[in-house]
Each structure stands twice: as C-alpha cells, then as structure tokens.
Design an enzyme around this catalytic site. Structure first.
Site, PDB file in Angstrom:
ATOM      1  N   GLU A 132       0.816  -1.216   0.000  1.00  0.00           N
ATOM      2  CA  GLU A 132       0.000   0.000   0.000  1.00  0.00           C
ATOM      3  C   GLU A 132       0.849   1.264   0.000  1.00  0.00           C
ATOM      4  O   GLU A 132       0.335   2.375   0.075  1.00  0.00           O
ATOM      5  CB  GLU A 132      -0.972  -0.003   1.190  1.00  0.00           C
ATOM      6  CG  GLU A 132      -0.364  -0.292   2.533  1.00  0.00           C
ATOM      7  CD  GLU A 132      -1.406  -0.431   3.642  1.00  0.00           C
ATOM      8  OE1 GLU A 132      -2.574  -0.072   3.449  1.00  0.00           O
ATOM      9  OE2 GLU A 132      -1.024  -0.907   4.733  1.00  0.00           O
ATOM     10  N   ASP A 142      -4.937   3.035   0.519  1.00  0.00           N
ATOM     11  CA  ASP A 142      -3.737   3.821   0.785  1.00  0.00           C
ATOM     12  C   ASP A 142      -2.884   3.969  -0.460  1.00  0.00           C
ATOM     13  O   ASP A 142      -2.351   5.046  -0.723  1.00  0.00           O
ATOM     14  CB  ASP A 142      -2.920   3.167   1.908  1.00  0.00           C
ATOM     15  CG  ASP A 142      -3.485   3.544   3.265  1.00  0.00           C
ATOM     16  OD1 ASP A 142      -3.721   4.747   3.479  1.00  0.00           O
ATOM     17  OD2 ASP A 142      -3.719   2.654   4.092  1.00  0.00           O
ATOM     18  N   CYS A 177      -7.255  -5.869  -1.178  1.00  0.00           N
ATOM     19  CA  CYS A 177      -8.299  -5.684  -0.161  1.00  0.00           C
ATOM     20  C   CYS A 177      -8.766  -4.239  -0.030  1.00  0.00           C
ATOM     21  O   CYS A 177      -9.350  -3.877   0.985  1.00  0.00           O
ATOM     22  CB  CYS A 177      -7.840  -6.224   1.187  1.00  0.00           C
ATOM     23  SG  CYS A 177      -6.341  -5.456   1.791  1.00  0.00           S
TER      24      CYS A 177
END
Ligand code: PEP
Ligand code: MG
Length: 851
Positions: A710, A734, A781
């Site tokens: 991320e 992110d 995710c």
C-alpha cells in the site's frame, strides 16, 4: 490545526506550562517548546534557532501562536520569524498574552477552532478570569470579545457564479464538503443563493450554508476576499462541478404503495389493529416491541430537560472554557461514531456525521454562545440550549421539507453537548432479546449504533423517509417505519408487532391471517435474497471456469458472521485496530485471543488473514500516544509504530499465534515500505514463536506471513519483498492516496485518489507480476473491489484473491460469473491505456454492455 509555541527562559517552566495545557485538551493541540539554552552552567535563556525549530515543528497554514515570557524571549521570537519563508511569516502571531494563562486559554481555543484571530483574542483575554475572581474591574472585557468578525483585508475580492447540478443541491453532506473546503482557506468566503434571492452568508458556517436551501439547478454566487481568494474559488468550483463526488442517478427509495397495501392477494386487511406510517426501510419484521427512551439528561436534583439549569456565572472566562471542553468531548464522540459507521455501513452514509462535526465547529454558533456567556453572564447549558433552539427554529421557518429534516441532526448534536455538560453517560440501546424498537424519535447517532441482529425493526413517530435515521436504517438493513401516529407509543413492552417497511404498515397483535400474509411476503423476500446468496455461496468463478478467491474485509465477530452468510470464502482482511478503539487501555493477549478464536470458529477453517495493528493515519487511539502529526498519513503509522513499540506488537502476535493452532490463520503486516521493516517484523514474530515453543504453547508452525502493498516503494521493490513473504495483499485505499499524493480523507481531492486511475492500475499490475514471478499469491483488499465496474479489471489483472465489504460479495461473484478471462484481460489492456479513471469507467461500462 493551529499550533502553539511556548518560549521561555526556563525549560522546566515551559515544559510545565505545556503539560498543564495538554491536560486541558488531552494532547489534541500541537504544542512545541523553545526554552533554555545549551549551557550546563547557566541554562536559563532563549535561542532564536530553537524558536524557529519549534515553530516549524507545529506549523500549518492555519497559523501558529507564539507565547513568550519576557525580555530576550521576545527578541528571539522576532528573530526566528526572519528565518521563516515570507509566505509562512504571515501565519505566525507573536502574542502579548501572559504565558501561563495565555497558553492554556489558547490551547483550549485551538482545540475547537481553526480561526487564529479567535485564538489570539481568547489568549489575550486570559487574565480576565483572574481579574474577575479578584473583584477587579472587568472593563477590559472588550479585549476578549471581538464584536465584528475580523475581515482579512489582505488580498483582493474575487467572485464566481455557477449552477449547482448535484441531485440534492447543498444538502447535509455536500454542504459539509462545501464548508470544510471553504474553511481551509484564509480568505473570507461568502455565498448566496441567487435563485432564491437570499443574502450572502458565511461559507464556513454549516447552518448558514444549509439554510440557503440550494437545490439542483439553483444558481449561487461565491465571493472570496483575501490572499488565496482565487485558489479558494477554484477549489469550491471543482467541488461543485464534480457534483461533490456524488452519483447523480436516483437510488431506489421506498415509497408508500397503496396498491400493494390493499389490493394484492397477500395483503392483509385489518384496519382496526393497524397503524399507517411512512415507509423508510423495506423488509418485514414480526416480533415483540420494546420501547426505547433516551436516558434523560440528569441535572442533579432534577431530571427533565425543561428544568435545564439557568444561573448567573461570575467567572465568564471559566464558563466559556467549560463549554469549549464539552464541545471537544462531543466532537471526540462523534469522531468515534464516524469511524465505527464508516466500517459498518460505508463511508457515504457515515459522512452524515461529518456534518455533525462541522455543526460543532460552526463559527456563527460558537460566536453567539461565547457572546452570551460573556455579556449575559449565563451558564453554558442555558446558553447552548438557547443557541440550538434558535438554529432549530430557523430551520423550522424555512419552507423546505428537506431542511426541516435537518432539525433532527441539530437536536442530536445539541443534546449530545448538553449531555456532556451534565455528565450523564451515553445511552446504549441494550436489547436483551430481539425485538422491534418503538420510539418517539431516534437520533442518527442512536440509529448508527443499532445491532441489526437484535433490533429487527424500527417504528418511530417522528421523521421522514429521507431523514438520516431512515438512510442509516436502510444501510443497516433494518425494516423501518417513520411518521407513525402517537398511539404506537402507548403499547406496553412485549406487545407483538408485525411491520412491513415497504408499505409503512404496522399491525398490533396481528391476527393469524395477517401473520400468514406477512410471513409469505417475508419468505418471498428471503427467497429472492437467498437466490442471490446461493450464487454467492458458489466459488468465485468466471464463465470459462477461472477461479478467484472472494474473501471479506471485516472488523468484528458480527461482520464475520454476516460475511459467511453472504458467501465469503474467507476473511482477507481483519482490521484489528477496532479491537483497540473505544477503551482506555490496549486489549490484553487473552481478550484478543478470545476474539480471534471466535472469528476463526465462525469461519470454520476458511482462511483468516489477521492484519496487525494499523494505528495512525486517520485511526487515532489516544492511549497509544501516537500524538498529533503534521502529516499523519506520512507519519508514525502501521508497522512503523509497531516496530517502535514492540511490546504492543508482541502481545498481538502472541494472541494471533495462539489462535492459529489448528486453524487457517495468516498474519499480514500493514504499511511495509522497506525490506528492513518486514525483516524486523519477522524477527519479532520469530522471537514470539520461540517463546511460545519454549512454553509448550501450540501454534500453527506453517502459518503464512504476508504484507500489505500500500506504499508505492513496496510496489517498486516488490520482487525483493516477495522473497520475504508468502503473499501480498494490495491495499488500494492507501496505495491510491500515496500514488496520487491525494489525502484519502480530503473531499477536495477525492477525485484524484481513485483506484481505477491507470496510474494505480499499472502499479497493481506490476505487483501481481512481481508476486507471481516469485511464486507467491497476490490479493487485493481495497474498497475498490466493491465497485461493480472494478470486477472485470481485478479479474483481468490476474489477482488470485480479492477481499471486499461483505455486502458487495454477491454482486462481485455475479459479475465475474458473466465474464471469461480473455474478455477481462482485453478490458484491462484497454483500461491501462486510458488517461483517467473516468475513461476507465467509461470503457468498462461500454465493454460490459457488449458482453
Ligand atoms: C487499504 O489501504 O487499501 C486497506 C485495505 O487498509 P485500510 O483501509 O484499513 O488502510
Ligand atoms: Mg491501508
């Protein structure tokens, strides 16, 4: 946020003042100290360079207030200003206030406003409290009060005029975005609704902006006066022309459907025992009712709101501080509710509470309250109630049903502050057995905290289908009827009710025939849902039988049960930080173990990926002491915090390892940016494993270890990181914000932080390729997986797993079942060549229509 600098000859004095001030606001305001000199023999003195560094450490464009003790402290502070770039100098204010009283007052003020002039005024009036108490003449109260808002006359006035085109105009959430955006600039910004012929109002006041009643198609004029006028107007214009990031297509809203009520063969007809309300959230519920009443605010001897205390205060300064600290506590409570709701029901609905936060920061309201305390010498409760009543009755007077509904939000926020002032604890809707909640009214805050497994239906006498309470009930999937006749409030607890949220009908002690009809309807609804869920319970598979694991993002035991019911094949992300929220200390190893074991048990040997604590960024957990940072998303968060606080990480790792015995548990570390970090995390893990082995505590020796990808650096060194771990999971929430340099919590740049932007898609592709080349599996995710247009892209990019919001699982599985891998890959090839997220969406839409 406004920063405070304390300059003193004595380090000990400055530290003491800082400690005192921080206690007032529980560490919420950045305070730096520049005190003493580096001379062991005579440490008393001040140093301009130290002052400069202190200013720089708390600097933001909101401003910095510098408080000094005396003599050379002033000179050092003045000199420090010269080291600063000229564009920063204008934001630094050397304040003549007394050091101790001034610092404390300034810090309390800075906790509730970003208006530096107000903080200065507060600090400069800091001696008034002392003077009043000592019976000295308080004629210099005029110093405390600024009669007129201070107009920043630096810079010029610019103006724009434009039509508002989003579906609901400047209703609560867009109004909140508009006000947050306007409040970020130094310029004085005003706005008026030309179509309705209104006057100009302050753009930093949520109430004044909402009361303009701006609807779709209305023309507004915005003026800005100040040094950043043009930039401010450009930002507001972008916000409006991009429709505040809203989708302009109307969602299906439940409507009263007379034909279904009375004509359909399944329709029960028992007028004597039924009540008609307004349908607010669809679904049938049959259960005993229970009456919900908010715990009345307790004012010492009296318990009724009508008996709100009303008294004269001598120490007006202290009273104003008391109100400000209640406002601060209320703000913290709403912030927690916002975090909780965005996880439970999604960011869009949770944004209702953004408007509540802005309400508490509304300068017109705060100025009115402050004015009354100081001039009328009235207590905070009476003043606050008075101000709230006025705002509510202003909304009442407006001939706009939508704005009338905002009164519920005003009252909700108003009551919260009164409750804090009285010291009455929050009401918890504690349901001993599942039932239908009956109430005169339910605030949005109450509704957001309901548990759909025990509150099976909602019946209230107030409200409308577009109230925030109704919106939240729909998001939670609880059937709800609002606007019911008051007779419903006469029912005794335990009375059997049947409700149909689609038609707005309530049956009291329903007859057998009604029950049969409603059960038939409920069963039909369940059957349709079940059909979708049955498909969702098949493995995620394309038409040409390519399989992708479809997991869920969860943050509680309840979420996990819901995920399994909706067809999750495992949990791809357990956000453990929610175990740490809303409590005074960190959860113990045993407490964590219990939750992890309960989740693993529900999953019944399906995979469970537990992410270690990802504190920091927008997730603040006060007792862990992350503190305030200028750029929290670029700061001490996730693995960075855990590596510096190994005792916190080790407790969590022990709990995860113990839970892993005979389960399918994997560990995932967040925010990994370097190889060193994952090696350090693995070393701590190995240490904990060694301790457990030595103690003979069993755990899964073959447990997989993964990391979140991320941070952009992790993408570029993915092949090095892949050697260290068993899997990657790409966190696009992110990753997008870091790739696009666009804060994920800032609505002004929301359009930039879009995971479907080709820049982000290319990084996903690079990560998948690096992971596969190293022989490890790669999942994703981020929230983007819940976007129906993302399904073909995620599939075509070759991900092995996606983990998404449980509610979105049936739709995701349904979408990929329509596709073949070559089709998805062709869509990806085209998407990667586009130059914007909007064009990516366009081509996916187009291609899906052709398929
Ligand atoms: C992400 O960053 O994409 C993610 C899933 O983690 P969080 O939203 O919890 O930061
Ligand atoms: Mg993340």
């Amino acid at each position: 946020m406004i920063g405070i600098v304390i300059v003193s000859h004595s380090r000990r004095l400055a530290e003491g003042v800082r400690e005192l001030a921080l206690q007032m606001v529980q560490g919420h305001v950045p305070i730096a100290v520049a005190a003493g000199i580096d001379d062991p023999v005579n440490p008393l003195g001040t140093d301009a360079m130290q002052v400069y560094e202190a200013i720089a450490s708390v600097y933001s464009d909101d401003g910095v207030l510098v408080l000094m003790d005396l003599g050379s402290a002033l000179m050092s502070a003045e000199m420090a200003l010269e080291f600063l770039p000229s564009e920063h100098q204008q934001h630094i204010h050397l304040c003549a206030a007394p050091l101790v009283e001034g610092a404390i007052t300034a810090v309390v003020a800075a906790a509730s406003t970003n208006d530096i002039q107000r903080v200065i005024t507060e600090a400069q009036g800091a001696l008034v409290a002392k003077a009043t108490q000592l019976g000295l003449d308080d004629s210099h109260l005029s110093l405390v009060m600024s009669e007129e808002p201070i107009i920043n006359d630096k810079g010029h006035t610019s103006q724009i005029s434009l039509a508002v085109s989003n579906r609901f105009g400047l209703h609560a959430r867009p109004a909140a975005q508009f006000v947050s955006c306007a409040a970020r600039f130094q310029s004085q910004i005003q706005v008026r609704n030309v179509t309705k012929g209104s006057d100009f109002v302050r753009a930093d006041s949520i109430n004044q902006v909402a009361m303009l009643g701006v609807r779709q198609g209305d023309e507004i004029v915005i003026t800005a006066t100040g040094p950043d006028a043009d930039v401010a107007l450009a930002a507001l214009q972008t916000l409006i022309t991009t429709n505040f990031g809203e989708d302009n297509t109307p969602p299906p809203t439940p409507r009263r459907d007379e034909s279904r009520l009375y004509i359909t063969p399944h329709s029960p007809h028992t007028p004597s025992t039924s009540l008609q309300g307004i349908p607010a959230s669809p679904g049938v519920a049959i259960a005993p009712c229970f009456r919900y009443r908010q715990t009345p605010i307790s004012w010492g001897q009296t318990t009724s709101i009508e008996q709100l205390p009303h008294y004269h205060v001598d120490n007006t300064h202290q009273e104003w501080q008391r109100l400000q600290s209640a406002l601060y506590t209320a703000q913290q409570e709403i912030q927690t509710l916002l975090s909780h709701s965005s996880i439970q029901i999604g960011d869009a609905e949770a944004a209702i509470f953004d408007a509540h936060l802005l309400f508490l920061a509304d300068p017109t309201l705060l100025e009115a309250a402050q004015q009354r305390i100081f001039t009328q010498h009235l207590n905070s409760e009476a003043v606050w109630q008075g101000v709230i009543n006025e705002v509510a009755s202003n909304y009442h007077r407006l001939d706009d049903p939508y704005l009338q509904e905002r009164i519920a939000d005003v009252v909700d926020v108003g009551q919260r502050v009164l409750r804090v002032l009285s010291g009455t604890p929050m009401t918890i809707v504690d349901v001993s057995q599942p039932g239908i909640l009956v109430a005169a009214d339910l605030t949005p805050s109450d509704t957001a905290s309901l548990d759909p497994t025990s509150v099976l239906g909602i019946c209230i006498t107030a409200g409308s289908a577009t109230s925030h309470t109704a919106i939240l009930a729909r998001s939670l999937g609880i059937p709800a009827i609002v606007g019911l006749p008051p007779e419903i409030l006469q029912l005794t607890d335990g009375t059997q009710l049947a409700i149909d949220g689609e038609t707005g009908r309530v049956w009291v002690e329903p007859e057998a025939e009604v029950l049969v009809a409603l059960r038939t309807k409920r069963d039909a609804q369940h059957a349709t849902q079940q059909q979708a869920i049955t498909i969702a319970h098949q493995p995620g598979m394309t038409r040409d039988r390519h399989q992708i694991n479809v997991f869920a993002n969860v943050s509680s035991i309840n979420d996990t049960q819901q995920a399994v019911n909706l067809g999750a094949e495992g949990v791809g992300l357990l956000r453990t930080e929610f175990l740490y929220l809303n409590r005074p200390t960190a959860p113990t190893e045993e407490q964590q173990l219990e939750v992890y074991q309960a989740i693993a048990q529900i999953l019944d040997h399906r995979p469970l990926i537990i992410r270690t604590l990802d504190v920091g960024g927008d997730k603040s957990i006060p007792y862990l002491g992350v503190g305030l940072e200028a750029n929290p998303f670029l700061g001490w968060r996730g693995i960075r915090f855990c590596l510096d606080r190994p005792e916190v990480l080790k407790t969590q790792l022990r709990a995860i390892l113990r839970a892993s015995f005979r389960q399918q548990i994997k560990i995932m570390f967040p925010m990994i940016a370097t190889v060193d970090e994952i090696q350090a995390a693995k070393a701590i893990l190995a240490e904990v494993q060694g301790e457990l082995r030595q103690a003979g505590v069993p755990f899964d020796e073959a447990m997989q270890i993964g990391i979140m990808i991320e941070v952009p650096s992790a993408v570029t060194i993915a092949e090095q990181l892949a050697r260290e771990v068993d899997f990657f999971s790409i966190g696009t929430n992110d990753l997008s914000q870091y790739i696009m340099a666009a804060d994920r919590t800032n609505p002004k740049v929301a359009n930039l932080a879009d995971a479907l932007h080709p820049a982000v898609l290319r990084m996903i592709q690079q990560t998948v390729e690096a992971g596969h080349a190293a022989g490890i599996w790669v999942g994703l995710c981020g929230e983007i997986a819940a976007d129906p247009l993302a399904a073909p892209i995620l599939l075509g990019l070759g991900l092995d797993e996606v983990s998404l919001n449980p509610q979105a699982i049936p739709a995701f599985k349904g979408a990929i079942a329509q596709l073949t891998m070559p089709q998805a890959q062709a869509i990806v090839t085209a998407a990667l060549q586009q130059d914007s997220a909007a064009k990516v969406r366009e081509i996916v839409n187009y291609d899906l229509h052709l398929i």
